[in-house]
Design an enzyme around this catalytic site. Sequence first.
Site, short mmCIF file in Angstrom:
data_model
loop_
_atom_site.label_atom_id
_atom_site.label_comp_id
_atom_site.label_asym_id
_atom_site.label_seq_id
_atom_site.Cartn_x
_atom_site.Cartn_y
_atom_site.Cartn_z
N VAL A 74 0.78 -0.57 -2.82
CA VAL A 74 1.35 -1.44 -1.86
C VAL A 74 0.44 -2.22 -0.92
O VAL A 74 0.66 -2.45 0.15
CB VAL A 74 2.15 -0.52 -1.03
N LYS A 75 -1.08 -2.08 -1.59
CA LYS A 75 -2.12 -2.52 -0.85
C LYS A 75 -2.03 -4.08 -0.76
O LYS A 75 -1.18 -4.61 -1.60
CB LYS A 75 -3.52 -1.92 -1.08
N ASN A 76 -2.62 -4.76 -0.13
CA ASN A 76 -2.73 -6.19 -0.09
C ASN A 76 -3.02 -6.86 -1.46
O ASN A 76 -2.58 -7.93 -2.03
CB ASN A 76 -3.74 -6.85 0.85
N LEU A 77 -4.01 -6.25 -2.08
CA LEU A 77 -4.45 -6.45 -3.56
C LEU A 77 -3.80 -5.12 -4.38
O LEU A 77 -4.55 -4.49 -4.61
CB LEU A 77 -5.94 -6.66 -3.70
N GLN B 31 -4.25 0.07 -4.38
CA GLN B 31 -3.00 0.89 -4.54
C GLN B 31 -1.82 0.14 -4.77
O GLN B 31 -1.64 -0.96 -4.26
CB GLN B 31 -3.05 2.26 -3.38
#
Length: 375
Positions: free
Chosen positions: A186-189, A184
């Site tokens: 703002v996730k790390n990936l 998503q």
Amino acid sequence: MAIQVLKPKFHVEECLEGVRECLEKGWTGMGFKTVEMEEEWKKYTGHKYAYYLNSNTVGLHLAVKILKMNNGWADGDEIISTPITFVSTNLAIAYENMKPVFADVDDYLCMDPVDVEKKITPKTKAVIFVGYGGRVGQLDKIIEICKKHNLKLILDAAHMSGTKVNGVCPGTWDGVDVTVYSFQAVKNLATGDSGMICWADEKSAEMTRMLAWCGINKDTYARSNKGTYAWKYDVDYIGYKYNGNAIMAAIALTQLKYLDEENARRRQIVNMYNEGFKNNPKIKIIPAPHADECSYHLYELIVPNREELLNKLSDDGINCGVHYRDNTEYSVFAFGDGQAPKAREVSQHLITMPLHMWLTDDDVKTIIEKVNQYV
């Protein structure tokens, strides 16, 4: 400029090259880049099967649905979950007319194995373990409990992209039936929005491909990638439009190249925070087992004066957040009120500190100084 709590860093030129390739090829939907992303994710994680989806939420729904179909679960059967999570985790259970039963949390803010075992009834069919903030928690003990009681185990790894234990991805551990990741915004990936579902068995993986593509037994890419277009297909299931697309996958492929490097930077920031807050007796730091391999999607503190602290930091241009509200406070899950008292108490004092690639060391020092001043 204000410091944001979560802010993705995109490798813009490389991402645009991948998107341009999709546009020039004229293939922006499922296939092409989505297949490439699946293969790269399997190489990176060690999962045997992977299917690229449009979100973690739909992956969790498919995980519950397919396990229900394959194991003869009934409406009203129970899945033990956590109240400290994004609401998607527990909505996935409700989508299939099953009932979430809420286990309390441990000091890692993950499931407490002792409470999980207490919550098992004859109607219990599965457990959903959330790797909260990227932490592995006591997943090994949850696996033992599931094996002992013949329960299926779903790993909600929305925060766990890059988390490993001794170099091994927890989603590949024996006893985990299915793992669902989030890519998503703002996730790390980070992408715009997408995810990945990874089954331990081939049958469920193949069912996923059909159910995620309207129940169709052969998707458009599979019917087109040999130079000719075979139009005919069958519809084996009442399915959904849950597949990912090539544009998001092109972004994901670029972001994956930098995941380990950026998670290492996250750990540096976390170490600075831990050092800066350790001597403040009013602040409780959330520990992480195997911290040197944790993805650290979130960094949270337990403080006595959260609302006051949020407001004062905001006035100083430091935007923090809250992850998450106890799900049993929501109307749809109010029936679970009282099932997890520690989670309820903790959720009222949790505050999420800024943690992302745009933070400088000076930013982190300023945040530490201000938090210690106000707590």
